[in-house]
Design a protein around this motif. Structure first.
Motif, mmCIF file in Angstrom:
data_model
loop_
_atom_site.group_PDB
_atom_site.id
_atom_site.type_symbol
_atom_site.label_atom_id
_atom_site.label_comp_id
_atom_site.label_asym_id
_atom_site.label_seq_id
_atom_site.Cartn_x
_atom_site.Cartn_y
_atom_site.Cartn_z
ATOM 1 N N ASN A 57 -30.436 36.753 48.404
ATOM 2 C CA ASN A 57 -30.038 36.929 49.800
ATOM 3 C C ASN A 57 -30.290 35.668 50.618
ATOM 4 N N VAL A 58 -31.120 34.782 50.075
ATOM 5 C CA VAL A 58 -31.491 33.554 50.786
ATOM 6 C C VAL A 58 -31.002 32.311 50.043
ATOM 7 N N PHE A 59 -31.192 32.278 48.734
ATOM 8 C CA PHE A 59 -30.837 31.098 47.937
ATOM 9 C C PHE A 59 -29.697 31.434 46.976
ATOM 10 N N PRO A 60 -28.693 30.585 46.854
ATOM 11 C CA PRO A 60 -27.670 30.783 45.825
ATOM 12 C C PRO A 60 -28.265 30.511 44.449
ATOM 13 N N GLU A 61 -27.640 31.059 43.415
ATOM 14 C CA GLU A 61 -28.172 30.941 42.054
ATOM 15 C C GLU A 61 -28.384 29.489 41.649
ATOM 16 N N GLU A 62 -27.483 28.590 42.053
ATOM 17 C CA GLU A 62 -27.611 27.190 41.626
ATOM 18 C C GLU A 62 -28.823 26.491 42.231
ATOM 19 N N ASP A 63 -29.443 27.087 43.243
ATOM 20 C CA ASP A 63 -30.630 26.489 43.856
ATOM 21 C C ASP A 63 -31.916 27.207 43.461
ATOM 22 N N ILE A 64 -31.826 28.128 42.503
ATOM 23 C CA ILE A 64 -32.998 28.865 42.032
ATOM 24 C C ILE A 64 -33.386 28.334 40.651
ATOM 25 N N PHE A 65 -34.612 27.862 40.523
ATOM 26 C CA PHE A 65 -35.100 27.259 39.281
ATOM 27 C C PHE A 65 -36.262 28.118 38.759
ATOM 28 N N ARG A 66 -35.929 29.032 37.839
ATOM 29 C CA ARG A 66 -36.953 29.912 37.234
ATOM 30 C C ARG A 66 -37.591 29.146 36.085
ATOM 31 N N ILE A 67 -38.825 28.766 36.278
ATOM 32 C CA ILE A 67 -39.449 27.828 35.353
ATOM 33 C C ILE A 67 -40.027 28.554 34.139
ATOM 34 N N ASP A 68 -39.782 28.002 32.980
ATOM 35 C CA ASP A 68 -40.419 28.404 31.728
ATOM 36 C C ASP A 68 -40.878 27.105 31.093
ATOM 37 N N HIS A 69 -42.177 26.829 31.169
ATOM 38 C CA HIS A 69 -42.642 25.493 30.798
ATOM 39 C C HIS A 69 -42.360 25.155 29.337
ATOM 40 N N TYR A 70 -42.156 26.168 28.485
ATOM 41 C CA TYR A 70 -41.820 25.870 27.093
ATOM 42 C C TYR A 70 -40.487 25.141 26.988
ATOM 43 N N LEU A 71 -39.581 25.387 27.926
ATOM 44 C CA LEU A 71 -38.282 24.714 27.889
ATOM 45 C C LEU A 71 -38.405 23.234 28.233
ATOM 46 N N GLY A 72 -39.567 22.832 28.736
ATOM 47 C CA GLY A 72 -39.802 21.420 29.006
ATOM 48 C C GLY A 72 -40.474 20.685 27.858
ATOM 49 N N LYS A 73 -40.879 21.418 26.822
ATOM 50 C CA LYS A 73 -41.564 20.783 25.698
ATOM 51 C C LYS A 73 -40.582 19.961 24.861
ATOM 52 N N GLU A 74 -41.064 18.854 24.374
ATOM 53 C CA GLU A 74 -40.214 17.887 23.678
ATOM 54 C C GLU A 74 -39.483 18.512 22.499
ATOM 55 N N MET A 75 -40.193 19.250 21.655
ATOM 56 C CA MET A 75 -39.574 19.757 20.443
ATOM 57 C C MET A 75 -38.715 20.998 20.693
ATOM 58 N N ILE A 76 -38.941 21.712 21.775
ATOM 59 C CA ILE A 76 -38.028 22.792 22.152
ATOM 60 C C ILE A 76 -36.684 22.177 22.543
ATOM 61 N N GLN A 77 -36.731 21.094 23.314
ATOM 62 C CA GLN A 77 -35.501 20.412 23.695
ATOM 63 C C GLN A 77 -34.840 19.757 22.481
ATOM 64 N N ASN A 78 -35.640 19.477 21.452
ATOM 65 C CA ASN A 78 -35.114 18.839 20.243
ATOM 66 C C ASN A 78 -34.306 19.803 19.380
ATOM 67 N N ILE A 79 -34.461 21.113 19.606
ATOM 68 C CA ILE A 79 -33.715 22.086 18.808
ATOM 69 C C ILE A 79 -32.221 21.815 18.900
ATOM 70 N N SER A 80 -31.736 21.560 20.110
ATOM 71 C CA SER A 80 -30.306 21.313 20.296
ATOM 72 C C SER A 80 -29.858 20.045 19.588
ATOM 73 N N VAL A 81 -30.707 19.016 19.606
ATOM 74 C CA VAL A 81 -30.347 17.760 18.946
ATOM 75 C C VAL A 81 -30.315 17.944 17.428
ATOM 76 N N ILE A 82 -31.290 18.665 16.893
ATOM 77 C CA ILE A 82 -31.314 18.919 15.450
ATOM 78 C C ILE A 82 -30.033 19.624 15.026
ATOM 79 N N ARG A 83 -29.646 20.628 15.790
ATOM 80 C CA ARG A 83 -28.465 21.412 15.433
ATOM 81 C C ARG A 83 -27.164 20.643 15.633
ATOM 82 N N PHE A 84 -26.971 20.154 16.849
ATOM 83 C CA PHE A 84 -25.665 19.618 17.222
ATOM 84 C C PHE A 84 -25.524 18.124 16.962
#
Length: 504
Positions: A165-192
């Motif tokens: 009601n206040v913020f549009p979806e593109e301005d909402i950042f629901r944080i999950d700190h695991y998604l900031g970990k180096e090797m979690i981000q590396n999953i996409s690189v390993i695959r693609f």
């Protein structure tokens, strides 16, 4: 490149802000992402002064070895406002201070509101940000929210509606700190980024996928929180299902925020929604008892501070997800997570299918009729970071006897120590408006739909707790879960201790 922004941290005196946010902001300052044009307002109920707040900030960054000049200059950008989130007058004071700092530091109306507080306050805060005119009409207004995002699907949907009601979806950042970990981000690189794996990343070649989030620590001083959450909501609903989505998603049309989110949502939507009977067949839970590992004694969960003596809250979860789409049909995604396990470690094991025939059996009399060891790709998330690939090679000597060979790469301690911390990466992403490594509402909604079915089923049954000793890798039922499908957990660090008499 320098970013101009005002950070308003609700819960600025809390543990998260002090342990993670202030050191991460300083790292961004050291790298030049923050320089002259930034300011931080910390808000909480404590009656601190600006000077005391800056002393706390300086203390929390001392391990990063700032010079006296760096420390003084960085801390000078921090301001404190004693604040009651339910008091409208306090938001008027916040607006006055925000506008003043915007002009003083040339922030161009760019504002990031970080809600490091319990979710029951989120709706109240965002409504006051709007009603008291704190949101700017120039620049951007972005909201960063910590987990838990709700306590079930209904509460999450209600919370989401309040925020939207206040913020549009593109301005909402629901944080999950695991998604900031180096090797979690590396999953996409390993695959693609590697045809050798993307070509095999399907049910024709993969037998099962195993995801382990193991914690050696108990609940310690978090007993009050854990009694309301448990392992299912604390780990599976967010961290683990995010990893499942990254492993299972289809190749995005581009490596952009919108394309990646779209494919992650599709993967989560394809996870089978179990009936109550299927939940009991495919998910098990545990609670740790007292135990001894390597000469150290540990108390049972129900003897921890702020935990009820007759608590039925799980400290361990293991389960099997099935994904009903063309790529993954029939392939189990096994997950497990728990407190007070043998070792701290987060890793993913991709177990490839056996060869149809072991042609080397004729060379190995003792192994006739046996399968070769399986090829396994392991992605190490923490505490070490890296990969390993288990292959079958020839033993040195006469004949063609085989043995497993591990191709192993681990990041050096120096690289790991100097790599950006997860919160540093995510704060910079928020500054840049890049939500790729944050959770979209559609991801959160699907995760709660999945977890609620498990929780509702468990709430109708009484578990036999405690059912695993501290220092082990969980209850026997977690091993039986895989055994009934002819599989076993690849990572079993407790065996090493058992073989040496260090674990009963």
């Amino acid at each position: 490149m320098e970013q101009a922004a005002l950070f308003t941290i609700f819960g600025g005196t809390g543990d998260l802000a002090q342990r993670k946010l202030y050191p991460s902001l300083f790292r961004l300052y050291k790298k030049g992402n923050l320089a002259e044009h930034f300011a931080v307002i910390g808000t909480a109920r404590r009656p601190w002064s600006d000077d005391h707040y800056r002393e706390i900030v300086c203390d929390k960054i001392k391990d990063l070895n700032p010079t006296d000049e760096e420390k003084k200059d960085f801390a000078s950008h921090f301001y404190y406002l004693s604040h009651d989130v339910n008091d409208t007058k306090h938001y008027d004071q916040l607006k006055d201070l925000s506008d003043k700092l915007d002009e003083q530091y040339g922030l161009q109306g760019n504002r990031i509101y970080y809600l490091a507080m319990a979710p029951q306050f989120f709706g109240t805060i965002v409504n006051h940000l709007k009603s008291q005119g704190i949101l700017t009409t120039t620049g951007y207004n972005r909201l960063v929210i910590e987990k838990p995002f709700g306590f079930d699907y209904d509460s999450a949907a209600e919370l989401n509606q309040q925020i939207r009601n206040v913020f549009p979806e593109e301005d909402i950042f629901r944080i999950d700190h695991y998604l900031g970990k180096e090797m979690i981000q590396n999953i996409s690189v390993i695959r693609f980024g590697n045809n050798i794996f993307e070509s095999l990343w399907n049910n024709r070649y993969i037998e099962n996928i195993q995801i382990t989030f193991s914690e050696a620590l108990g609940v310690e001083d978090r007993g009050g929180y854990y009694e309301q959450s448990g392992a299912l909501k604390d780990m599976v609903q967010n961290h683990i299902l995010q990893v499942v989505a990254l492993l299972a998603m289809e190749v995005p049309t581009s490596f952009s925020n919108s394309s990646i989110r779209q494919e992650k949502v599709k993967a989560l939507e394809a996870i089978r929604r179990y009936s109550s009977e299927e939940v009991l067949q495919n998910f098990v839970r545990g609670q740790y008892d007292a135990g001894t590992l390597d000469g150290k004694d540990f108390v049972a969960y129900h003897d921890e501070p702020k935990v009820a003596e007759d608590s039925l809250m799980e400290t361990f979860v293991a389960g099997k997800f099935l994904i009903d789409n063309f790529r993954w049909s029939g392939i189990p995604f096994y997950i497990r997570t728990g407190k007070r396990m043998t070792e701290k470690g987060t890793r993913i094991n991709i177990v490839f299918k056996q060869l149809p025939v072991n042609v080397f059996n004729f060379e190995q009399e003792e192994a006739k009729g046996a399968d070769l060891p399986q090829n396994i790709l392991t992605i190490y998330i923490q505490p070490t970071e890296g990969f390993s690939l288990t292959l079958n090679g020839k033993k040195i000597g006469q004949g063609f006897n085989t043995e497993p060979v591990k191709l192993d790469f681990r990041q050096s301690a120096e690289v790991t120590e100097n790599s950006p911390e997860a919160y540093e990466k995510l704060l910079l992403d928020a500054l840049n408006g890049d939500a790729t490594n944050f959770s979209h509402w559609d991801e959160v909604a699907n995760s709660w739909e999945i977890v609620d079915r498990i929780r509702h089923t468990w709430d109708k049954t009484t578990p036999g707790f405690p059912n695993y000793a501290a220092g082990t890798m969980g209850p026997q039922s977690a091993f039986d879960l895989l055994a009934k499908n002819g599989h076993e957990w690849t990572w079993q660090p407790d065996q090493w201790y058992r073989e040496r008499g260090k674990l009963n």
